[in-house]
Design a protein around this motif. Structure first.
Motif, mmCIF file in Angstrom:
data_model
loop_
_atom_site.group_PDB
_atom_site.id
_atom_site.type_symbol
_atom_site.label_atom_id
_atom_site.label_comp_id
_atom_site.label_asym_id
_atom_site.label_seq_id
_atom_site.Cartn_x
_atom_site.Cartn_y
_atom_site.Cartn_z
ATOM 1 N N UNK A 80 9.239 7.706 -25.160
ATOM 2 C CA UNK A 80 7.796 7.801 -24.973
ATOM 3 C C UNK A 80 7.253 7.142 -23.712
ATOM 4 N N UNK A 81 8.125 6.615 -22.843
ATOM 5 C CA UNK A 81 7.661 5.986 -21.608
ATOM 6 C C UNK A 81 8.516 6.413 -20.429
ATOM 7 N N UNK A 82 8.024 6.159 -19.221
ATOM 8 C CA UNK A 82 8.745 6.516 -18.002
ATOM 9 C C UNK A 82 9.515 5.314 -17.476
ATOM 10 N N UNK A 83 10.774 5.557 -17.069
ATOM 11 C CA UNK A 83 11.621 4.514 -16.497
ATOM 12 C C UNK A 83 12.247 5.016 -15.198
ATOM 13 N N UNK A 84 12.442 4.099 -14.247
ATOM 14 C CA UNK A 84 13.059 4.472 -12.975
ATOM 15 C C UNK A 84 14.555 4.654 -13.180
ATOM 16 N N UNK A 85 15.035 5.831 -12.818
ATOM 17 C CA UNK A 85 16.458 6.162 -12.925
ATOM 18 C C UNK A 85 17.182 5.857 -11.619
ATOM 19 N N UNK A 86 16.496 6.141 -10.491
ATOM 20 C CA UNK A 86 17.106 5.946 -9.166
ATOM 21 C C UNK A 86 16.010 5.680 -8.146
ATOM 22 N N UNK A 87 16.345 4.846 -7.142
ATOM 23 C CA UNK A 87 15.415 4.537 -6.055
ATOM 24 C C UNK A 87 16.164 4.589 -4.738
ATOM 25 N N UNK A 88 15.563 5.248 -3.744
ATOM 26 C CA UNK A 88 16.127 5.323 -2.397
ATOM 27 C C UNK A 88 15.043 4.933 -1.404
ATOM 28 N N UNK A 89 15.433 4.217 -0.381
ATOM 29 C CA UNK A 89 14.473 3.828 0.642
ATOM 30 C C UNK A 89 15.057 3.955 2.033
ATOM 31 N N UNK A 90 14.197 4.317 3.001
ATOM 32 C CA UNK A 90 14.605 4.426 4.408
ATOM 33 C C UNK A 90 13.580 3.777 5.271
ATOM 34 N N UNK B 286 6.479 -7.521 7.974
ATOM 35 C CA UNK B 286 5.723 -6.275 7.846
ATOM 36 C C UNK B 286 6.699 -5.120 7.884
ATOM 37 N N UNK B 287 6.725 -4.312 6.818
ATOM 38 C CA UNK B 287 7.664 -3.198 6.724
ATOM 39 C C UNK B 287 6.921 -1.911 6.379
ATOM 40 N N UNK B 288 7.356 -0.826 6.977
ATOM 41 C CA UNK B 288 6.903 0.518 6.625
ATOM 42 C C UNK B 288 8.140 1.311 6.274
ATOM 43 N N UNK B 289 8.140 1.957 5.119
ATOM 44 C CA UNK B 289 9.328 2.700 4.719
ATOM 45 C C UNK B 289 8.950 3.930 3.902
ATOM 46 N N UNK C 15 0.856 -1.190 0.000
ATOM 47 C CA UNK C 15 0.000 0.000 0.000
ATOM 48 C C UNK C 15 0.889 1.236 0.000
ATOM 49 N N UNK C 16 0.536 2.217 -0.824
ATOM 50 C CA UNK C 16 1.261 3.479 -0.898
ATOM 51 C C UNK C 16 0.389 4.584 -0.322
ATOM 52 N N UNK D 35 3.829 0.562 2.633
ATOM 53 C CA UNK D 35 3.558 -0.490 3.617
ATOM 54 C C UNK D 35 3.589 -1.816 2.861
ATOM 55 N N UNK D 36 4.453 -2.737 3.317
ATOM 56 C CA UNK D 36 4.643 -4.026 2.660
ATOM 57 C C UNK D 36 4.399 -5.139 3.666
ATOM 58 N N UNK D 37 3.569 -6.105 3.289
ATOM 59 C CA UNK D 37 3.302 -7.249 4.160
ATOM 60 C C UNK D 37 3.321 -8.528 3.335
#
Length: 66
Positions: free
Chosen positions: A56-66, A42-45, A14-15, A35-37
């Motif tokens: 013509x499309x969107x791509x992820x360049x970078x991802x950061x998580x805490x 169970x993780x919240x980040x 869930x976002x 929220x990931x289960x």
């Protein structure tokens, strides 16, 4: 005896608090809470993704998580 088939635990993602900021150069920064289960895990980040528009499309360049 036949081995018992096991079904994987369902995954819930869930976002919330989604914020999008447009950046120069056909890029966008997206910040959100995740929220990931899965089973007993169970993780919240907080996540930040930087997307870039290519071919013509969107791509992820970078991802950061805490």
């Amino acid at each position: 005896r036949k081995p018992r088939g096991t079904r994987p635990d369902p995954i819930l993602v869930k976002l919330s608090d989604i914020r999008v900021k447009l950046l120069p150069g056909n890029q966008a920064e997206v910040k959100f809470r995740q929220r990931y289960e899965a089973g007993s895990l169970k993780l919240n980040s907080s996540k930040t993704l930087v997307w870039t528009k290519e071919s013509g499309g969107w791509k992820i360049l970078r991802e950061e998580g805490r």
